[in-house]
Motif scaffolding. Structure first.
Motif, short mmCIF file in Angstrom:
data_model
loop_
_atom_site.label_atom_id
_atom_site.label_comp_id
_atom_site.label_asym_id
_atom_site.label_seq_id
_atom_site.Cartn_x
_atom_site.Cartn_y
_atom_site.Cartn_z
N GLY A 182 0.82 -1.20 0.00
CA GLY A 182 0.00 0.00 0.00
C GLY A 182 0.85 1.24 0.00
O GLY A 182 0.53 2.23 -0.69
N PHE A 183 1.93 1.23 0.78
CA PHE A 183 2.86 2.36 0.77
C PHE A 183 3.45 2.53 -0.62
O PHE A 183 3.64 3.65 -1.10
N LEU A 184 3.74 1.42 -1.28
CA LEU A 184 4.26 1.44 -2.65
C LEU A 184 3.23 1.99 -3.62
O LEU A 184 3.53 2.85 -4.45
N GLY A 185 2.00 1.49 -3.52
CA GLY A 185 0.99 1.84 -4.51
C GLY A 185 0.21 3.10 -4.22
O GLY A 185 -0.27 3.75 -5.16
N GLY A 186 0.06 3.46 -2.93
CA GLY A 186 -0.81 4.59 -2.59
C GLY A 186 -0.45 5.91 -3.25
O GLY A 186 -1.27 6.50 -3.97
N PRO A 187 0.79 6.41 -3.08
CA PRO A 187 1.15 7.67 -3.73
C PRO A 187 1.12 7.58 -5.26
O PRO A 187 0.74 8.54 -5.93
N VAL A 188 1.53 6.44 -5.81
CA VAL A 188 1.48 6.27 -7.26
C VAL A 188 0.03 6.27 -7.74
O VAL A 188 -0.31 6.86 -8.77
N TYR A 189 -0.81 5.59 -6.99
CA TYR A 189 -2.26 5.55 -7.26
C TYR A 189 -2.82 6.97 -7.34
O TYR A 189 -3.56 7.31 -8.26
N VAL A 190 -2.45 7.81 -6.38
CA VAL A 190 -2.91 9.20 -6.41
C VAL A 190 -2.34 9.93 -7.62
O VAL A 190 -3.06 10.67 -8.30
N GLY A 191 -1.05 9.72 -7.91
CA GLY A 191 -0.45 10.39 -9.04
C GLY A 191 -1.12 10.04 -10.37
O GLY A 191 -1.37 10.92 -11.21
N LEU A 192 -1.43 8.76 -10.55
CA LEU A 192 -2.08 8.34 -11.79
C LEU A 192 -3.49 8.91 -11.90
O LEU A 192 -3.89 9.39 -12.98
N TRP A 193 -4.25 8.87 -10.80
CA TRP A 193 -5.58 9.45 -10.81
C TRP A 193 -5.51 10.97 -10.99
O TRP A 193 -6.37 11.56 -11.67
N ALA A 194 -4.50 11.61 -10.41
CA ALA A 194 -4.36 13.06 -10.55
C ALA A 194 -4.11 13.44 -12.01
O ALA A 194 -4.64 14.43 -12.51
N ASP A 195 -3.28 12.66 -12.68
CA ASP A 195 -3.03 12.94 -14.10
C ASP A 195 -4.29 12.74 -14.93
O ASP A 195 -4.52 13.43 -15.93
N ALA A 196 -5.14 11.77 -14.53
CA ALA A 196 -6.33 11.44 -15.31
C ALA A 196 -7.50 12.37 -15.02
O ALA A 196 -8.17 12.84 -15.95
N VAL A 197 -7.77 12.64 -13.75
CA VAL A 197 -8.98 13.40 -13.38
C VAL A 197 -8.70 14.54 -12.41
O VAL A 197 -9.64 15.17 -11.92
N GLY A 198 -7.44 14.82 -12.12
CA GLY A 198 -7.11 15.88 -11.18
C GLY A 198 -7.00 15.37 -9.76
O GLY A 198 -7.44 14.26 -9.43
N LEU A 199 -6.41 16.19 -8.89
CA LEU A 199 -6.19 15.77 -7.51
C LEU A 199 -7.48 15.56 -6.74
O LEU A 199 -7.56 14.71 -5.85
N ARG A 200 -8.52 16.34 -7.06
CA ARG A 200 -9.79 16.15 -6.35
C ARG A 200 -10.40 14.78 -6.68
O ARG A 200 -10.90 14.07 -5.79
N GLY A 201 -10.36 14.41 -7.92
CA GLY A 201 -10.84 13.08 -8.29
C GLY A 201 -10.00 11.98 -7.67
O GLY A 201 -10.51 10.92 -7.29
N ALA A 202 -8.70 12.25 -7.54
CA ALA A 202 -7.82 11.27 -6.91
C ALA A 202 -8.19 11.05 -5.45
O ALA A 202 -8.06 9.93 -4.93
N MET A 203 -8.65 12.10 -4.78
CA MET A 203 -9.07 11.94 -3.38
C MET A 203 -10.31 11.04 -3.27
O MET A 203 -10.45 10.27 -2.31
N VAL A 204 -11.20 11.11 -4.24
CA VAL A 204 -12.35 10.20 -4.24
C VAL A 204 -11.87 8.75 -4.37
O VAL A 204 -12.39 7.84 -3.71
N ALA A 205 -10.86 8.55 -5.20
CA ALA A 205 -10.30 7.21 -5.36
C ALA A 205 -9.65 6.73 -4.06
O ALA A 205 -9.70 5.54 -3.73
N VAL A 206 -9.04 7.63 -3.29
CA VAL A 206 -8.47 7.25 -1.99
C VAL A 206 -9.58 6.85 -1.02
O VAL A 206 -9.43 5.90 -0.24
N ALA A 207 -10.71 7.55 -1.06
CA ALA A 207 -11.84 7.18 -0.21
C ALA A 207 -12.33 5.77 -0.53
O ALA A 207 -12.77 5.03 0.37
N ALA A 208 -12.24 5.37 -1.78
CA ALA A 208 -12.66 4.02 -2.16
C ALA A 208 -11.78 2.95 -1.50
O ALA A 208 -12.26 1.84 -1.20
N LEU A 209 -10.52 3.26 -1.26
CA LEU A 209 -9.64 2.31 -0.57
C LEU A 209 -10.13 2.06 0.86
O LEU A 209 -10.12 0.92 1.34
N ALA A 210 -10.53 3.13 1.54
CA ALA A 210 -11.05 2.98 2.90
C ALA A 210 -12.33 2.17 2.91
O ALA A 210 -12.57 1.35 3.81
N ALA A 211 -13.17 2.38 1.90
CA ALA A 211 -14.40 1.60 1.81
C ALA A 211 -14.10 0.12 1.61
O ALA A 211 -14.77 -0.75 2.18
#
Length: 390
Positions: free
Chosen positions: A336-365
């Protein structure tokens, strides 16, 4: 100082140094990014190397700890401080940043496994909760390190990293001189083998830890970038974001530090719920204040997740296998430490940082859904009623 008290003090000091390092790092990410001349996507790629360096180091640290004991943690924490200074001095482009972060990852991964195993030993020796409160000390020093780094924004980047390197060396020296606090091994002097079947329950705990770490490190690594890029805060003010996160984590960990294993399932579910809700609030935040409130809520949720899993390990692992059991959970969690920041970076490039935060919320779910299932499959779902010795 009696050996048990010395061991407790050493645990606190090492966690403090570890927290100071990551506080400096979290607040310095925008400056490191600027010095290296890279965008959000490449920053996400570079952050991949932290976990890539950590993953192979962790199992080795667990085996070394079972053989040589706390000195392994002493060497690892001192090496981590030096690695941070190396990054600050040499990270001027993407390749040099990746190389430096691989070194940081290796030393951090070894230190993480070793100090958590030492904390587990201290908790067992002292007969009272240690792990969650030790993580609270870590978070408190993350706050102080973040704030100090923000205040030193006008100084060269290497200055805060040099300061934390001195602290890490002092912590390592103190732990190195700590005598054994009694023999708590059940199986004799030689480390007992940890078979594949015995490792499976700890692997399942690690899956939950991976989801927890992905969200936690996403916030710690990207909150300053989010504040600066999405909310227009300056370099100094953006450093407040990781400080708010770590401050809420620290308060929660000190408050929840006395909870027993009987509460593990409820704590995990409550933490995942709070983490998801807070992250969604960050994604929709119109101002830094609202983002700070969401960040505090997400922090309170994530704060209890990984220490709760480590508490389960501390109560169920044999002492002669503690290093390896801790390394299994921590290594899988570091995916998770490996993938988490990269996960945000990829989502940020695709939909912006706000969209990336929604994707982070999905991990908690996802953690909320999987926690009851994996605890039951691991055999640790009823740790409050009995103890499984593995």
């Amino acid at each position: 100082m009696p050996p048990t008290r010395r061991l407790l003090a050493s645990t606190v000091i090492v966690f403090a140094a570890f927290g100071a390092f990551w506080g400096v790092w979290g607040a310095a990410v925008p400056r490191v990014q600027h010095q290296a001349g890279i965008g959000d996507g490449r920053l996400g790629l570079a952050l991949l190397f932290v976990g890539a360096g950590a993953l192979p180091a962790m199992p080795l640290a667990g085996r070394a700890l079972d053989r040589w004991g706390p000195p392994v943690a002493a060497v690892a924490i001192a090496a981590l401080g030096g690695a941070g200074a190396v990054v600050a001095l040499t990270a001027v482009d993407l390749p040099s940043l990746c190389a430096g972060l691989a070194l940081v990852g290796a030393t951090s991964g070894a230190a993480d496994v070793a100090m958590n195993a030492v904390a587990g030993r201290a908790e067992k020796t002292a007969g009272r909760p240690v792990i969650t409160r030790a993580h609270g000390v870590f978070s408190t020093l993350v706050v102080l390190g973040s704030l100090a780094t923000g205040a030193a924004a006008s100084l060269p980047l290497v200055v805060p990293f040099a300061a934390v390197a001195v602290l890490a060396a002092a912590a390592g020296a103190f732990l190195l001189t700590t005598p054994p606090a009694g023999d708590v091994r059940e199986d004799g002097c030689a480390p007992a083998p940890l078979g594949r079947r015995a490792a499976v329950p700890f692997l399942l705990l690690g899956v939950l830890g991976a989801l927890a770490f992905a969200g936690e490190n996403a916030h710690q690594s990207w909150s300053a970038v989010f504040a600066q890029g999405e909310l227009g805060s300056g370099a100094g003010l953006s450093a407040v974001a990781p400080a708010v996160f770590a401050g809420a984590v620290a308060v929660t960990r000190f408050s929840a530090g006395g909870l027993t294993a009987a509460h593990a399932r409820a704590v995990l579910l409550a933490g995942a719920s709070a983490a998801a809700a807070g992250t969604l609030l960050i994604a929709a935040a119109p101002t830094l204040l609202v983002a700070g409130l969401g960040l505090a809520m997400a922090a309170a949720g994530t704060a209890v997740l990984f220490p709760t899993l480590l508490g389960i390990v501390a109560r169920n692992a044999r002492e002669s296998r503690r290093g390896r059991a801790t390394s299994i959970v921590t290594t899988v969690s570091y995916l998770g430490f490996l993938g988490g920041p990269v996960y945000v970076g990829l989502w940020a490039d695709a939909v912006g940082l706000r969209g990336a935060m929604v994707a982070v919320a999905a991990l908690a779910a996802a953690l909320f859904v999987l926690a009851p299932v994996l605890l039951r499959l691991s055999g640790f779902g009823a740790v409050g009623r009995g103890r499984s010795r593995r």
